[in-house]
Design an enzyme around this catalytic site. Structure first.
Site, short mmCIF file in Angstrom:
data_model
loop_
_atom_site.label_atom_id
_atom_site.label_comp_id
_atom_site.label_asym_id
_atom_site.label_seq_id
_atom_site.Cartn_x
_atom_site.Cartn_y
_atom_site.Cartn_z
N CYS A 2 25.26 44.52 -39.29
CA CYS A 2 25.07 43.56 -40.11
C CYS A 2 25.73 43.72 -41.56
O CYS A 2 25.74 44.94 -41.87
CB CYS A 2 23.63 43.28 -40.44
SG CYS A 2 22.63 43.11 -39.06
N ARG A 27 32.49 45.52 -39.28
CA ARG A 27 31.27 46.43 -38.76
C ARG A 27 30.79 45.85 -37.55
O ARG A 27 29.79 46.66 -36.89
CB ARG A 27 30.33 46.19 -39.94
CG ARG A 27 30.62 46.56 -41.39
CD ARG A 27 30.03 46.14 -42.57
NE ARG A 27 28.43 46.62 -42.33
CZ ARG A 27 28.38 47.90 -43.20
NH1 ARG A 27 29.06 48.45 -43.82
NH2 ARG A 27 26.93 48.30 -42.75
N ASN A 97 19.55 43.53 -43.62
CA ASN A 97 20.51 44.65 -42.68
C ASN A 97 19.43 45.82 -42.51
O ASN A 97 18.93 46.25 -43.35
CB ASN A 97 21.76 45.27 -43.45
CG ASN A 97 22.59 46.34 -42.31
OD1 ASN A 97 22.14 46.59 -41.31
ND2 ASN A 97 23.20 46.85 -43.09
N GLY A 98 19.21 45.72 -41.16
CA GLY A 98 18.04 47.34 -41.00
C GLY A 98 17.04 46.73 -40.00
O GLY A 98 17.34 45.62 -39.31
N GLU A 487 35.05 52.18 -24.65
CA GLU A 487 34.74 51.46 -25.80
C GLU A 487 35.58 50.06 -25.84
O GLU A 487 35.06 49.02 -26.16
CB GLU A 487 34.99 52.12 -26.88
CG GLU A 487 33.93 52.28 -27.86
CD GLU A 487 34.34 53.10 -29.06
OE1 GLU A 487 35.00 54.04 -29.15
OE2 GLU A 487 33.71 53.01 -30.11
N HIS A 503 31.74 70.34 -8.06
CA HIS A 503 30.48 70.28 -7.97
C HIS A 503 29.51 68.87 -8.07
O HIS A 503 28.54 68.56 -8.27
CB HIS A 503 29.66 71.06 -9.24
CG HIS A 503 30.23 72.53 -9.35
ND1 HIS A 503 29.49 73.41 -8.42
CD2 HIS A 503 31.10 73.11 -10.07
CE1 HIS A 503 30.05 74.64 -8.52
NE2 HIS A 503 31.12 74.54 -9.65
N LYS A 602 30.67 49.05 -36.02
CA LYS A 602 31.44 50.15 -36.91
C LYS A 602 30.10 51.17 -37.54
O LYS A 602 30.47 52.41 -37.26
CB LYS A 602 32.37 49.64 -37.56
CG LYS A 602 33.07 50.63 -38.67
CD LYS A 602 34.00 51.31 -37.49
CE LYS A 602 34.85 52.40 -38.24
NZ LYS A 602 35.50 53.24 -37.17
O1 M6R Z 1 30.01 57.03 -38.66
P1 M6R Z 1 29.88 57.95 -37.65
O2 M6R Z 1 30.84 59.19 -37.62
O3 M6R Z 1 28.60 58.68 -37.99
O4 M6R Z 1 29.67 57.13 -36.43
C1 M6R Z 1 29.44 57.84 -35.18
C2 M6R Z 1 29.64 57.00 -34.03
O5 M6R Z 1 28.81 55.66 -33.95
C3 M6R Z 1 30.91 56.79 -33.79
O6 M6R Z 1 31.81 57.83 -33.89
C4 M6R Z 1 31.35 55.87 -32.61
O7 M6R Z 1 30.96 56.75 -31.64
C5 M6R Z 1 32.92 55.29 -32.60
N1 M6R Z 1 32.52 53.65 -32.31
C6 M6R Z 1 33.36 55.77 -31.59
O8 M6R Z 1 34.81 55.32 -31.38
#
Ligand code: M6R
Length: 607
Positions: A2, A27, A97-98, A487, A503, A602
């Site tokens: 958010c 985001r 947000n939260g 992703e 394996h 994000k």
């Molecule tokens: O902001 P951060 O590096 O802590 O975020 C961690 C993950 O949410 C982030 O790396 C996520 O896996 C990415 N979307 C991968 O591309």
């Protein structure tokens, strides 16, 4: 996740709110909304889908005070009725947000007191709680009283219909900034939303509540005490958040990697030796005491930690464990106070990583180091030591330049610790410095392979699954390649250390399962070649990302992408680039929303 924007000004704030929301789109969100206060009334507009739709619907909306929101659904489906702002009795409006963990109990209580709920969200309880206190208190005090009843994480913005020049905002566990203008003030989830109106920013601290007026603002800390917080001048500029000549932010950010690496390595590459001071003044006393390393992170940042483990154990001779933050935070673990806890995070606000850091501190870890891309983020502020990656804003949900700069930062950590532990001769140090200086240009050469990778991507677009293989240092790179592909292209992709193939996963290999192999010219190359034979013998189609002198030949069912150099220990950085480009071009063919893939956000600021 958010996004929040709020503004109080002597001009129509609707364009500011909308433009701010557009800047926060990266985001991740599924619906959007805004509310303005005018003539003693709240006017609310909400829509599901893109901010552009909200913009159309608010064409005739005006007001000099307002709050706006992009919602990433947690409680309740993405729908207009669940979109923020949420109102109480047409008097109070809230964006949030939260996650409010005790919302069910609060909702039952408010229901019993006659409040009607029109959404499935946890947020609506905040609006009603504030309303319930507002009859006898100022908006500030009513908000503080409501916040005292909440359990969970929040950043909020609040306005009242009968209070035309004031907005209240607060944060605990979710980021929020205050933008300081000339007789106008703003709040937002991050700076990119505010660059349109000001560069002067106050980073609110955990538990802060701010009363924002036209001419001034007052900040109260978690105890309700009035406090002063420094006003910073943001170094971000609009160009760094503009798309420019590129089709997508992800493509732009992939191409920004040479510069991002050069910026991250600048202080080291301009000097003749590696010193602990680059991690903060206290590193000089902390590092010599460190006996082992514990790395905590999520997603792509976790993959960076996995690469670092190989470097730290081999070059610095220091024991290293890497854990997924969301697992570590709930695990009973044994703390060694001589362990350096390293958190890695692009945003510095990832809820699980932040909670893992705090969990580590509570269990007795004092030595903490953040490797992060956002200087004023919670993770940086709550760590003793830090090394900032200087990747610049990363807008695409798929992390690219943040990852390679994290790797560069972790390599510096390895070298500094190796030196302190007497495992780095000065010749070797100079050699590594030379390789680091060369890194940006080596990355540029790999980027030049983009047209070939675009061609290769055509083989993937109609596939439903893909397998990624790597060994040693490059196993985490295979994991990262698979994560990128799933992703943004929604193709199911798994990564395995190539030795694990027989394996289990070999059972999946047939002509419809492309197998991508990260094949650097290192000590494990011959072993990897045998694994590739195993795939070919089962009719699997191989896509080999090789580097200098690997001598793997193009043949039927074997497609080679030949990279120009082998970068030794830095090879994982070079090998990441073609995998990012592969995911990008496959996603283009599939026509997905590359920068805002479905269901993802994000900054993952909730658990
Ligand atoms: O902001 P951060 O590096 O802590 O975020 C961690 C993950 O949410 C982030 O790396 C996520 O896996 C990415 N979307 C991968 O591309």
């Amino acid at each position: 996740m958010c996004g929040i924007v709020g503004a109080v000004a002597r001009r129509n704030v609707v364009p500011i709110l909308l433009n701010g929301l557009l800047r926060l789109e990266y985001r991740g969100y599924d619906s959007a909304g805004l509310v303005v206060v005018r003539d003693g009334k709240l006017t609310r507009v909400r829509s599901i889908g893109r901010v552009a739709e909200l913009e159309q619907k608010s064409a005739n909306t005006h007001g000099e005070l307002g709050i706006a929101h992009t919602r990433w659904a947690t409680h309740g489906m993405p729908s207009e009725r669940n979109a923020h702002p949420h109102l109480s009795c047409d008097l109070i409006a809230v964006v949030h947000n939260g996650i409010i963990e005790n919302y069910e109990a609060l909702r039952a209580d408010l229901n019993a007191r006659g409040y009607e709920f029109t959404s499935d969200t946890d947020t609506e309880v905040i609006a009603h709680l504030i309303h319930s206190h507002y009859a006898q208190n100022s908006l500030l005090v009513a908000t503080q009283m409501a916040l005292a009843q909440l359990v969970g994480a929040y950043a909020i913005g609040v306005v009242a219909a009968d209070n035309p020049h004031q907005l209240i905002a607060a944060r605990k566990g979710s980021p929020l900034l205050l933008g300081v203008g000339e007789s106008e003030h703003f709040v937002a989830s991050d700076m990119s939303a505010l660059l349109q109106v000001t560069k002067n920013v106050v980073y609110l601290e955990e538990g802060d509540v701010v009363e924002v007026n036209l001419a001034d603002y007052r900040i109260f800390d978690v105890q309700g005490k009035a406090v002063k917080r420094a006003v910073h001048v943001s170094e971000l500029n609009n160009d760094s958040v503009e798309l420019g000549e590129y089709q997508h932010y992800m493509q732009k950010e992939i191409h920004e990697q040479p510069q991002a690496l050069a910026d991250t390595l600048e202080s080291v590459c301009n000097s003749r030796s590696m010193v602990p001071g680059i991690f903060g003044a206290e590193a000089n006393t902390v590092f010599p005491q460190v006996e082992s390393i514990l790395i905590l992170a999520c997603g792509t940042s976790h993959h960076a930690g996995m690469v670092a483990r190989y470097w730290l154990e081999e070059l610095a001779g220091i024991q290293c464990t890497v854990e997924i933050a969301s697992e570590y935070r709930y695990r009973t673990s044994v703390a060694n106070p001589k362990t350096l806890v390293v958190t890695i995070s692009q945003s510095g606000e990832t809820a699980d990583t932040l909670a893992a850091l705090n969990h580590a501190k509570q269990t007795g870890h004092e030595f903490t180091l953040a490797i992060c891309n956002v200087p004023e983020s919670a993770i940086v502020r709550q760590s003793k030591l830090r090394l900032m990656t200087r990747a610049g804003p990363e807008i695409g949900v798929a992390s690219t330049k943040a990852f390679t700069t994290q790797l560069a930062a972790l390599f510096l950590l390895t070298l500094v610790l190796a030196k302190l532990r007497g495992r780095l001769s000065s010749e070797r140090e100079q050699q590594f410095l030379h390789e680091l200086r060369h890194l940006p240009s080596a990355v540029k050469k790999v980027l030049a392979l983009e047209p070939q990778i675009a061609e290769l991507s055509k083989y993937f677009a109609d596939k439903h699954h893909a397998l990624f293989l790597g060994r040693g240092l490059h196993y985490p790179i295979a994991l990262e390649g698979a994560l990128k592909l799933k992703e943004i292209s929604y193709i199911h992709a798994e990564a395995y250390p190539a030795g694990e193939l027989k394996h289990g996963p070999l059972a999946l290999v047939d002509k419809d399962m492309p197998v991508v192999s990260v094949a650097p010219n290192d000590a494990l190359l011959e072993k990897l070649k045998s694994n590739l034979q195993e795939v070919r013998a089962r009719g699997g189609e191989l896509y080999v990302f090789a580097d200098a002198n690997t001598h793997i030949k193009e043949a039927e069912g074997i497609h080679i992408l030949q990279m120009p150099e082998h970068a030794g220990y830095l090879s994982p950085i070079l090998h990441t680039i073609p995998l990012q480009l592969l995911a990008y071009y496959v996603a283009l063919q599939k026509g997905t929303d590359v920068d805002k893939p479905r269901n993802l956000a994000k900054s993952v600021t909730v658990e």
